[in-house]
Design a protein around this motif. Structure first.
Motif, short mmCIF file in Angstrom:
data_model
loop_
_atom_site.label_atom_id
_atom_site.label_comp_id
_atom_site.label_asym_id
_atom_site.label_seq_id
_atom_site.Cartn_x
_atom_site.Cartn_y
_atom_site.Cartn_z
N THR A 1 1.00 4.02 7.28
CA THR A 1 0.35 4.27 8.57
C THR A 1 0.98 5.50 9.23
OG1 THR A 1 -0.10 1.92 8.86
CG2 THR A 1 -0.20 3.29 10.82
N THR B 1 0.57 2.55 -5.80
CA THR B 1 1.36 2.80 -4.59
C THR B 1 1.37 4.30 -4.29
OG1 THR B 1 2.76 0.90 -5.05
CG2 THR B 1 3.63 2.55 -3.52
N LYS C 1 -4.58 4.61 8.70
CA LYS C 1 -3.99 3.84 7.61
C LYS C 1 -4.49 4.39 6.28
CE LYS C 1 -3.60 -0.66 7.84
NZ LYS C 1 -3.93 -2.12 7.82
N TYR C 2 -3.53 4.75 5.38
CA TYR C 2 -3.84 5.27 4.06
C TYR C 2 -3.46 4.23 3.01
CZ TYR C 2 -3.91 9.77 6.50
OH TYR C 2 -4.19 10.80 7.37
N VAL C 3 -4.35 4.05 2.04
CA VAL C 3 -4.08 3.08 0.98
C VAL C 3 -4.90 3.43 -0.25
CG1 VAL C 3 -5.83 1.44 1.73
CG2 VAL C 3 -3.88 0.62 0.43
N ASP C 4 -4.31 3.17 -1.44
CA ASP C 4 -5.02 3.32 -2.71
C ASP C 4 -5.02 1.95 -3.37
OD1 ASP C 4 -5.85 3.77 -5.36
OD2 ASP C 4 -5.15 5.86 -5.27
N SER D 1 0.23 -0.11 2.19
CA SER D 1 -0.41 1.01 2.89
C SER D 1 0.63 1.80 3.65
CB SER D 1 -1.47 0.49 3.85
OG SER D 1 -0.87 -0.32 4.83
N LEU E 1 -8.62 8.26 0.62
CA LEU E 1 -7.43 7.44 0.84
C LEU E 1 -7.38 6.83 2.23
CD1 LEU E 1 -4.65 9.57 -0.92
CD2 LEU E 1 -5.99 7.68 -1.83
N LYS F 1 -8.42 4.61 5.04
CA LYS F 1 -9.24 3.40 5.11
C LYS F 1 -9.54 2.95 6.54
CE LYS F 1 -9.36 3.11 0.66
NZ LYS F 1 -10.59 3.50 -0.05
N VAL G 1 0.35 11.27 0.73
CA VAL G 1 -0.16 10.96 2.07
C VAL G 1 -0.05 12.19 2.97
CG1 VAL G 1 0.22 9.56 4.13
CG2 VAL G 1 0.34 8.50 1.87
N TYR H 1 -1.47 -3.13 -3.21
CA TYR H 1 -0.41 -2.14 -2.99
C TYR H 1 -0.25 -1.86 -1.51
CZ TYR H 1 -1.12 -1.65 -7.98
OH TYR H 1 -1.25 -1.92 -9.32
N PRO I 1 -6.20 -5.32 -1.06
CA PRO I 1 -5.29 -4.37 -1.73
C PRO I 1 -3.98 -5.04 -2.18
CG PRO I 1 -6.20 -3.41 0.25
CD PRO I 1 -6.58 -4.84 0.26
#
Length: 804
Positions: A716, A777, A770-773, A714, A743, A745, A783, A712, A710
């Protein structure tokens, strides 16, 4: 078998064929020549010298100052340390500039103030092994016969200008355990004739039967016994040429009579034995089985205790030889012997083998009897030995021989068709070609139509069936001359199946993770057969087991792996990790073949990490084991399809055991051994797993896909959930992952609390999310929206609330 190239020329014309070329031809004909040794390789400048004068060295008690004539005018002075050097001797002299074995160069030197121009040599210094040097010369220099020519090549007189071929014989080619046998083989290869040794002699008017009577009780063990008598024998050294031939073959010379029997052993392949007739104590030779407990002292001065399995030669009452193995000390030929009784006999190979094995007496003679001697050479070998004793020991041979002959030997007669020869060998030979091959081998041959009938001589006891004739034709025609053809038809290249590829991946991964592969018995005891079995079925018992401990086919691999841990732990190797892939056997009923399933099992005990410098020690626990399995499933692309569910398995710890499921179906289990099982095996905390490898590797998996790292950041979020005590973390994790997708992960447990500050029947489990795209961003609002959805799902589906 060691074959002297020069000696072989006595029987076959080897003109135009070097030793190395001959070795190549013999090897290509089917008998491997393991090497060709050049006896004088790297040695030069050694001549025969005459010790004209020998005096004590003025400055050394153990040195002699010798004047030696080496055939170059004036004698040269040589300082010698040998204790047996004396005036008048003919000796081997390494001149100044000579080279001895080990690239040892002879130079002018001064020894204790006296000049030395060369070196008087022992046989060992000329490259001979000490064990084959005559005993009288084992501690000093070698002395040539008085008629040796001064200045002549000493290496030639010692037969060191020879080359020795070492034949690697298979058991069926006992015929080549003799020089004559090799001569017949070489003559067939080269298409030349065999010249047989001289045996004719003039006998006295006295008859051998007037001196000795032969009686054989054990005719099955000894169907032929021939005793010849030689009078007025003068014991002394054998001729130098005979001694050197024996030494080239690895046999130590003794005296003329004993050397002749050993010479015939090598020449004809027929063991002989010489008795001192005057020491026999009777005029009778009785061959019988020994009595149980009978005592006998052999030539090596060792008392042997005999049994009824052993065949002995006796003087009518007491043994004088262990038949085919070794003679007795009570009748050996000595320097005082004047009359020799010469034994030439045919003994049963199995009987000789039994005695040789029982007494640890493996000899050249016993080896030949065991493999089989030519029955038609027994008499002629005795005649040849008598001829040599008359010639080189001054003996007088009595007429005839005392003998017992109940031997009936018929040569093998085998037939084969020309069509079969060409079909099997892929050749286009004509009948005249086949006849010529058997004529070269000196086999009797007759032809009728397409069939050739061969009468094999008794020296070739290996010729018995059609295929033996095919082999003879093939090797004499030449394996290199047999046409080469490629296979016809479509072929499928060999390759690993997908299952086999995956199994190799499993093994490589586990070994990379630090586990050793074990291979254990598929057979076990009834007590252990059902332990840890994933499927309970009836036992499969062997009809004829070797023992009760190995009488049942296993239903699980684990009991055997635990035995491996127990064995190592008892030897202070108490930190160990092992695995095994192997079959278990599941019964399908009586008289029906069992079902075989391949399983994977592992067992770990002791310390997983031990870094003494950092003071870190990590014992094995459930999470080490689970981590290994998770890594394996990740390697196979099954991470998302595998789940761990708390379970009860007999023999396993009730609170530290999980059932492993693949797509909802049970494929195995993992966990800690029950403390009572660990105690019985005398093990520390031990963790094990067993999987159905067939189920794991048999499932279809999607092609491997890679994801970029990634770009971008993340976000948490940590949450502590209060749930019922019986709720497991895996259930909560499944809810979190499903609700937080796409979202979310990662989600993992980082804390568990069940203290007195919690309500009765409740516990707190903390997760990190943990969230991430990967494309952009995330904002806090995005979130928060997904996070609230996760919390709502946890409350609705598991009754979980945030801890206040």
């Amino acid at each position: 078998m060691f074959v002297s190239y020069k000696w072989l020329q006595d029987y076959v014309d080897l003109t135009g064929v070097s030793a190395n070329e001959l070795a190549e031809k013999i090897t290509k004909s089917g008998i491997e020549v393991e090497g060709v040794e050049i006896l004088n390789e790297g040695i030069k400048g050694v001549v025969v010298g005459h010790v004209v004068e020998r005096v004590q060295h003025p400055n050394a008690d153990k040195l002699s100052k010798c004047q030696v004539d080496i055939g170059e005018g004036e004698p040269v002075q040589i300082i010698c340390g040998a204790p047996n050097v004396a005036q008048g001797q003919k000796v081997a002299v390494a001149k100044v500039g000579a080279i001895l074995p080990g690239n040892f160069k002879i130079k002018k030197a001064k020894l204790r103030g006296e000049e030395s121009n060369g070196m008087i040599c022992s046989l060992q210094e000329l490259g001979m092994e000490g064990k084959i040097v005559p005993k009288e010369y084992s501690e000093g220099i070698f002395v040539f016969p008085a008629d040796a020519e001064v200045g002549a090549d000493a290496l030639a007189l010692l037969n060191r200008d020879d080359e020795v071929l070492e034949l690697g014989l298979t058991p069926n080619r006992a015929d080549c355990l003799s020089m004559l046998g090799v001569a017949y083989e070489v003559a067939a290869i080269l298409g030349r004739e065999v010249k047989l040794p001289e045996t004719s002699l003039e006998s006295l008017s006295e008859k051998a039967t007037d001196y000795v009577k032969v009686v054989v009780e054990a005719t099955e063990d000894n169907p032929l016994y021939v005793a010849k008598m030689i009078k007025n024998v003068k014991i002394g050294p054998s001729p130098l040429w005979m001694q050197t031939r024996l030494m080239s073959a690895g046999i130590r010379p003794h005296n003329n009579v004993v050397d002749i029997t050993n010479y015939i052993l090598l020449e004809y392949g027929q063991p002989l034995h010489a008795f001192d007739y005057d020491r026999l104590g009777s005029k009778e030779i009785l061959v019988r089985r020994a009595n149980d407990g009978e005592k006998f002292v052999t030539l090596d001065d060792v008392e042997r205790t005999l049994t009824a399995d052993h065949l002995v030669i006796t003087n009518g009452t007491e043994p004088v030889a262990l038949a085919g193995v070794m003679g007795g000390a009570n009748s050996e030929v000595t320097s005082d012997t004047t009359t020799v009784l010469l034994e030439a006999a045919y003994f049963n190979g199995a009987t000789v083998r039994k005695a040789s094995k029982d007494h640890g007496l493996r000899s050249e003679a016993s080896a030949r009897f065991e493999k089989g001697v030519d029955p038609n050479r027994v008499r002629v070998a005795g005649e040849r030995a008598a001829y040599l004793m008359a010639k080189y020991a001054g003996g007088e041979v009595l007429e005839g021989a005392a003998e017992v002959d109940t031997l009936t030997v018929e040569p093998a007669v085998v037939s084969v068709t020309l069509e079969k020869i060409n079909r099997v060998l892929g050749t286009g030979l004509e009948m005249k070609d086949v006849e010529a091959i058997f004529d070269r081998l000196q086999f009797g041959v007759s032809v009728e139509g397409d069939t050739v009938t061969v009468t094999a001589p008794t020296r070739r006891g290996d010729i018995k069936i059609e295929e033996d004739l095919l082999e003879e034709v093939a090797r004499l025609f030449g394996y290199d001359n047999i046409p080469k053809t490629l296979p016809i038809g479509s072929t499928t290249p060999g390759k690993l199946s997908e299952y086999q590829k995956k199994r190799r991946v499993v093994r490589a991964y586990l070994e990379g993770a630090g586990l050793y592969q074990a291979v254990t018995y598929s057979l076990t005891s009834e007590e252990k057969a059902s332990q840890f079995a994933m499927e309970k079925r009836d036992f499969i018992r062997l009809a004829m087991p070797m023992s009760e401990d190995r009488s049942i086919l296993r239903l699980s691999i684990l009991p055997q792996l635990l035995e491996v841990l127990k064995y190592n732990s008892a030897r202070q190797n108490d930190s160990l990790a092992v695995y095994e892939t192997g079959n278990v056997f599941l019964s399908n009923g009586v008289d029906v073949l069992p079902e075989e399933k391949e399983h994977l099992a592992g067992a770990i005990t002791g310390l997983w990490n031990n870094h003494s410098w950092q003071g870190e020690k990590k014992p094995v626990d459930f999470f080490v084991l689970k981590g290994i399995l998770e890594g394996l499933f990740a390697k196979l692309g099954l991470t998302e399809r595998v789940a761990y569910v708390q379970a009860q398995v007999e023999g396993m710890h009730p609170g530290r055991t999980a059932e492993i499921r693949l797509d909802g179906s049970k494929i195995g289990f993992a966990g800690q051994l029950h403390p009572s099982v660990q105690k019985d095996l005398d093990l520390k905390d031990t963790y094990v797993f067993e999987l159905s490898l067939k189920a794991v590797l048999g499932v279809e998996t999607e092609a491997l896909q890679y994801q970029s790292i990634p770009r971008y950041p993340s976000i948490t979020r940590d949450i502590a959930l209060v749930v019922n005590r019986e709720t497991v973390s895996g259930t909560l994790k499944d809810i979190i992952v499903k609700a937080g997708s796409p979202l979310l992960k990662e989600a993992y447990v980082f804390d568990l609390y069940e203290g007195d500050k919690m309500e009765e029947g409740k516990k707190s489990i903390a997760f990190s999310l943990k969230y991430v795209d990967p494309e952009r961003t995330l904002t806090d609002e995005e979130v928060t929206k997904v996070h609230d959805r996760v919390l709502e799902a946890l409350k609705e589906q598991a009754g979980a609330v945030l801890r206040g």
